[in-house]
Design a protein around this motif. Structure first.
Motif, PDB file in Angstrom:
ATOM      1  N   ASP A  34      -1.697   1.785   4.115  1.00 13.25           N
ATOM      2  CA  ASP A  34      -1.645   3.119   4.688  1.00 13.25           C
ATOM      3  C   ASP A  34      -0.276   3.707   4.395  1.00 13.25           C
ATOM      4  OD1 ASP A  34      -4.200   2.895   5.925  1.00 13.25           O
ATOM      5  OD2 ASP A  34      -3.279   1.724   7.540  1.00 13.25           O
ATOM      6  N   GLY A  35      -0.179   5.048   4.442  1.00  9.69           N
ATOM      7  CA  GLY A  35       1.122   5.681   4.280  1.00  9.69           C
ATOM      8  C   GLY A  35       1.069   6.939   3.450  1.00  9.69           C
ATOM      9  N   TRP A  36       2.170   7.221   2.751  1.00 13.10           N
ATOM     10  CA  TRP A  36       2.279   8.443   1.963  1.00 13.10           C
ATOM     11  C   TRP A  36       3.339   8.276   0.883  1.00 13.10           C
ATOM     12  CZ3 TRP A  36       7.220  10.145   2.279  1.00 13.10           C
ATOM     13  CH2 TRP A  36       7.952   9.865   3.437  1.00 13.10           C
ATOM     14  N   VAL A  37       3.325   9.221  -0.076  1.00  8.95           N
ATOM     15  CA  VAL A  37       4.316   9.257  -1.150  1.00  8.95           C
ATOM     16  C   VAL A  37       4.649  10.719  -1.432  1.00  8.95           C
ATOM     17  CG1 VAL A  37       2.563   9.218  -2.993  1.00  8.95           C
ATOM     18  CG2 VAL A  37       4.894   8.402  -3.474  1.00  8.95           C
ATOM     19  N   ARG A  38       5.891  10.997  -1.860  1.00 10.91           N
ATOM     20  CA  ARG A  38       6.294  12.361  -2.216  1.00 10.91           C
ATOM     21  C   ARG A  38       7.479  12.316  -3.179  1.00 10.91           C
ATOM     22  NH1 ARG A  38       8.667  13.949   3.699  1.00 10.91           N
ATOM     23  NH2 ARG A  38      10.425  12.508   3.701  1.00 10.91           N
ATOM     24  N   ASP A  42      16.025  15.453  -5.144  1.00 13.30           N
ATOM     25  CA  ASP A  42      17.113  14.757  -5.833  1.00 13.30           C
ATOM     26  C   ASP A  42      16.627  13.996  -7.077  1.00 13.30           C
ATOM     27  OD1 ASP A  42      15.848  12.473  -4.824  1.00 13.30           O
ATOM     28  OD2 ASP A  42      17.476  11.954  -3.452  1.00 13.30           O
ATOM     29  N   GLY A  43      15.325  14.115  -7.399  1.00 18.59           N
ATOM     30  CA  GLY A  43      14.786  13.462  -8.590  1.00 18.59           C
ATOM     31  C   GLY A  43      14.111  12.131  -8.324  1.00 18.59           C
ATOM     32  N   GLY A  44      14.195  11.650  -7.098  1.00 18.58           N
ATOM     33  CA  GLY A  44      13.580  10.367  -6.757  1.00 18.58           C
ATOM     34  C   GLY A  44      12.190  10.534  -6.180  1.00 18.58           C
ATOM     35  N   VAL A  45      11.592   9.415  -5.866  1.00 17.73           N
ATOM     36  CA  VAL A  45      10.293   9.366  -5.193  1.00 17.73           C
ATOM     37  C   VAL A  45      10.496   8.560  -3.914  1.00 17.73           C
ATOM     38  CG1 VAL A  45       7.948   8.411  -5.311  1.00 17.73           C
ATOM     39  CG2 VAL A  45       8.903   9.603  -7.287  1.00 17.73           C
ATOM     40  N   GLU A  46       9.858   8.999  -2.840  1.00 17.44           N
ATOM     41  CA  GLU A  46       9.955   8.323  -1.550  1.00 17.44           C
ATOM     42  C   GLU A  46       8.550   8.005  -1.062  1.00 17.44           C
ATOM     43  OE1 GLU A  46      12.325   9.160   2.576  1.00 17.44           O
ATOM     44  OE2 GLU A  46      11.445  10.884   1.562  1.00 17.44           O
ATOM     45  N   ALA A  47       8.384   6.848  -0.463  1.00 17.26           N
ATOM     46  CA  ALA A  47       7.078   6.458   0.066  1.00 17.26           C
ATOM     47  C   ALA A  47       7.272   5.666   1.347  1.00 17.26           C
ATOM     48  CB  ALA A  47       6.311   5.615  -0.945  1.00 17.26           C
ATOM     49  N   VAL A  48       6.303   5.775   2.237  1.00 19.80           N
ATOM     50  CA  VAL A  48       6.205   4.893   3.397  1.00 19.80           C
ATOM     51  C   VAL A  48       4.894   4.159   3.236  1.00 19.80           C
ATOM     52  CG1 VAL A  48       5.898   4.773   5.901  1.00 19.80           C
ATOM     53  CG2 VAL A  48       7.638   6.284   4.927  1.00 19.80           C
ATOM     54  N   VAL A  49       4.955   2.826   3.284  1.00 20.84           N
ATOM     55  CA  VAL A  49       3.747   2.016   3.139  1.00 20.84           C
ATOM     56  C   VAL A  49       3.657   1.033   4.301  1.00 20.84           C
ATOM     57  CG1 VAL A  49       3.643   2.227   0.632  1.00 20.84           C
ATOM     58  CG2 VAL A  49       4.885   0.330   1.623  1.00 20.84           C
ATOM     59  N   SER A  50       2.423   0.812   4.760  1.00 18.69           N
ATOM     60  CA  SER A  50       2.197  -0.060   5.899  1.00 18.69           C
ATOM     61  C   SER A  50       0.937  -0.877   5.655  1.00 18.69           C
ATOM     62  CB  SER A  50       2.040   0.777   7.167  1.00 18.69           C
ATOM     63  OG  SER A  50       1.878  -0.049   8.303  1.00 18.69           O
ATOM     64  N   GLY A  51       1.035  -2.163   5.936  1.00 21.91           N
ATOM     65  CA  GLY A  51      -0.109  -3.043   5.781  1.00 21.91           C
ATOM     66  C   GLY A  51       0.308  -4.482   5.952  1.00 21.91           C
ATOM     67  N   THR A  52      -0.485  -5.386   5.423  1.00 21.68           N
ATOM     68  CA  THR A  52      -0.132  -6.796   5.540  1.00 21.68           C
ATOM     69  C   THR A  52       1.184  -7.049   4.815  1.00 21.68           C
ATOM     70  OG1 THR A  52      -1.247  -7.500   3.522  1.00 21.68           O
ATOM     71  CG2 THR A  52      -2.586  -7.444   5.559  1.00 21.68           C
ATOM     72  N   PRO A  53       1.970  -7.999   5.289  1.00 21.74           N
ATOM     73  CA  PRO A  53       3.234  -8.289   4.603  1.00 21.74           C
ATOM     74  C   PRO A  53       3.038  -8.606   3.116  1.00 21.74           C
ATOM     75  CG  PRO A  53       3.232  -9.299   6.767  1.00 21.74           C
ATOM     76  CD  PRO A  53       1.849  -8.745   6.549  1.00 21.74           C
ATOM     77  N   ALA A  54       1.979  -9.326   2.767  1.00 19.53           N
ATOM     78  CA  ALA A  54       1.740  -9.669   1.358  1.00 19.53           C
ATOM     79  C   ALA A  54       1.447  -8.427   0.529  1.00 19.53           C
ATOM     80  CB  ALA A  54       0.590 -10.669   1.243  1.00 19.53           C
ATOM     81  N   PRO A  92       4.043  16.984   0.135  1.00 19.30           N
ATOM     82  CA  PRO A  92       4.842  17.929  -0.651  1.00 19.30           C
ATOM     83  C   PRO A  92       6.262  17.414  -0.858  1.00 19.30           C
ATOM     84  CG  PRO A  92       3.728  19.027   1.190  1.00 19.30           C
ATOM     85  CD  PRO A  92       3.533  17.560   1.376  1.00 19.30           C
ATOM     86  N   THR A  93       6.891  17.912  -1.886  1.00 19.47           N
ATOM     87  CA  THR A  93       8.283  17.571  -2.209  1.00 19.47           C
ATOM     88  C   THR A  93       9.216  18.022  -1.094  1.00 19.47           C
ATOM     89  OG1 THR A  93       7.822  17.806  -4.554  1.00 19.47           O
ATOM     90  CG2 THR A  93      10.126  17.991  -3.904  1.00 19.47           C
ATOM     91  N   VAL A  94      10.241  17.221  -0.843  1.00 17.97           N
ATOM     92  CA  VAL A  94      11.292  17.593   0.116  1.00 17.97           C
ATOM     93  C   VAL A  94      12.639  17.547  -0.561  1.00 17.97           C
ATOM     94  CG1 VAL A  94      10.088  16.859   2.177  1.00 17.97           C
ATOM     95  CG2 VAL A  94      11.591  15.267   1.019  1.00 17.97           C
TER      96      VAL A  94
END
Length: 94
Positions: A34-38, A42-54, A92-94
Motif C-alpha cells: 500500500d502507499g503512493w509515489v510522486r 527537486d528532480g527526485g521521486v518520493e514514495a511511501v510504501v507499507s506492507g510485510t517487511p519482506a 501530484p508533484t510537490v
C-alpha cells in the motif's frame, strides 16, 4: 517484527521522465504494498510504501535498480508514521 513496515523512500538520480513512478506503482501492486509515489520539484521521486517487511525490503532493492532508462544515484529510506490507505496511488508533484 510481525506487523506491517512503513517507510518513506527518496530516490535521486535520473528518475523523472523515465517511467520511474509507473515502475514503482507496478512493483508495489505486484508485491501487495500500500502507499503512493510522486515526483518532486527537486528532480527526485518520493514514495511511501507499507506492507510485510519482506515486501518492503524487496521494493527498496528494486528501487535501487529502477527501470531500464533510469540511473539511481541514491535511495534514502526513512521510517514513516503517516497512516497509509489501502491500495497504491500516484500523487501530484510537490
Amino acid at each position: 517484527m510481525n506487523g506491517p513496515r512503513t517507510v518513506r523512500l527518496r530516490i535521486e538520480g535520473r528518475v523523472q521522465g523515465v517511467g520511474f513512478r509507473m515502475f514503482v506503482e507496478r512493483t508495489a501492486v505486484a508485491l501487495g504494498l500500500d502507499g503512493w509515489v510522486r515526483n518532486r520539484r527537486d528532480g527526485g521521486v518520493e514514495a511511501v510504501v507499507s506492507g510485510t517487511p519482506a515486501a518492503v525490503e524487496e521494493m527498496i532493492a528494486r528501487c535501487h535498480a529502477g527501470p531500464p532508462a533510469s540511473r539511481v544515484d541514491r535511495v534514502e529510506v526513512l521510517p514513516e508514521d503517516e497512516p497509509v490507505a489501502p491500495g497504491f496511488t500516484v500523487r501530484p508533484t510537490v
